[in-house]
Write a protein that holds these residues in place. Structure first.
Motif, PDB file in Angstrom:
ATOM      1  N   ARG A  74       0.813  -1.220   0.000  1.00 38.63           N
ATOM      2  CA  ARG A  74       0.000   0.000   0.000  1.00 38.63           C
ATOM      3  C   ARG A  74       0.852   1.279   0.000  1.00 38.63           C
ATOM      4  O   ARG A  74       0.303   2.379   0.073  1.00 38.63           O
ATOM      5  N   TRP A  75       2.167   1.139  -0.074  1.00 40.94           N
ATOM      6  CA  TRP A  75       3.023   2.326  -0.075  1.00 40.94           C
ATOM      7  C   TRP A  75       2.724   3.200  -1.291  1.00 40.94           C
ATOM      8  O   TRP A  75       2.462   2.704  -2.395  1.00 40.94           O
ATOM      9  N   THR A  76       2.824   4.505  -1.085  1.00 37.16           N
ATOM     10  CA  THR A  76       2.606   5.496  -2.140  1.00 37.16           C
ATOM     11  C   THR A  76       3.922   6.227  -2.408  1.00 37.16           C
ATOM     12  O   THR A  76       4.921   6.027  -1.704  1.00 37.16           O
ATOM     13  N   LYS A  78       4.543   9.219  -1.749  1.00 38.64           N
ATOM     14  CA  LYS A  78       4.856  10.016  -0.562  1.00 38.64           C
ATOM     15  C   LYS A  78       5.597   9.178   0.473  1.00 38.64           C
ATOM     16  O   LYS A  78       6.561   9.643   1.098  1.00 38.64           O
TER      17      LYS A  78
END
Length: 193
Positions: A74-76, A78
């Motif tokens: 789920r890392w973006t 940002k």
């Protein structure tokens, strides 16, 4: 201090390396999550020495949400930018993005009912390949099966899984026992079921 018959790549003078050698390296790992994590660490090593990864391993685990594939998937952008500010990790955007992508591929395999541990161990016939090297430099850096596994991993979408990385990882997770034959760990890890 007298010399011991341990593998020459793990110098007696480096306690971190020796502890890794004496307790982890070559021990057969059957947990899918642990196998995946170790593959990520080996991928981060590309172009670096293993001792660099060992010295940064705890910082990497901390920054990368304990290398939890669910959370990493789920890392973006940002979150990647935040990680890039941490001097305690390997600050390579390509390697960080690879870990995130590899988490997604791992989760996809598991969601389809494909156990990552079973997948990995099939490449060596389900049991460790036992080397018979008198000097660690005799061991190969890749094999036909590590080339084939690398190609298959890449086809599935994994990154930083070249044949040499795959073979080094297989040594680390005990799919291959490449302890020197004079090293006490060679016999000890052979006894682990």
């Amino acid at each position: 201090m007298s010399e011991t018959p341990y593998c020459g790549w793990a110098p007696v003078s480096d306690t971190l390396y020796r502890d890794y050698h004496d307790t982890e390296w070559g021990v057969p790992e059957r947990d899918p999550r642990a196998l995946w994590e170790k593959l990520q660490l080996d991928g981060m090593q590309a172009g670096l020495s293993w001792i660099t990864i060992l010295r940064k391993r705890e910082s990497i685990r901390e920054e990368f949400d304990n290398l939890d594939p669910q959370r990493l998937s789920r890392w973006t952008g940002k979150r990647i930018a935040k990680a890039m500010e941490n001097p305690g990790i390997i600050r390579s955007a390509k390697k960080i993005e690879a870990v995130i992508g590899n988490a997604r591929v791992y989760l996809d395999m598991m969601d389809r009912g494909e156990d990552f541990a079973d997948y990995c161990w099939e490449w060596v016939g389900g049991k460790p390949i036992v080397g018979a090297w008198t000097d660690f430099r005799q061991a190969p850096t890749f094999t036909d099966w590590s080339v084939a596994m690398s190609k298959d991993l890449k086809k599935r979408g994994f990154k930083f899984v070249g044949p040499t990385i795959v073979y080094a990882w297989a040594q680390a997770v005990g799919m291959v026992n490449d302890h020197e034959v004079s090293c006490p760990r060679h016999r000890e890890v052979r006894k682990i079921k």
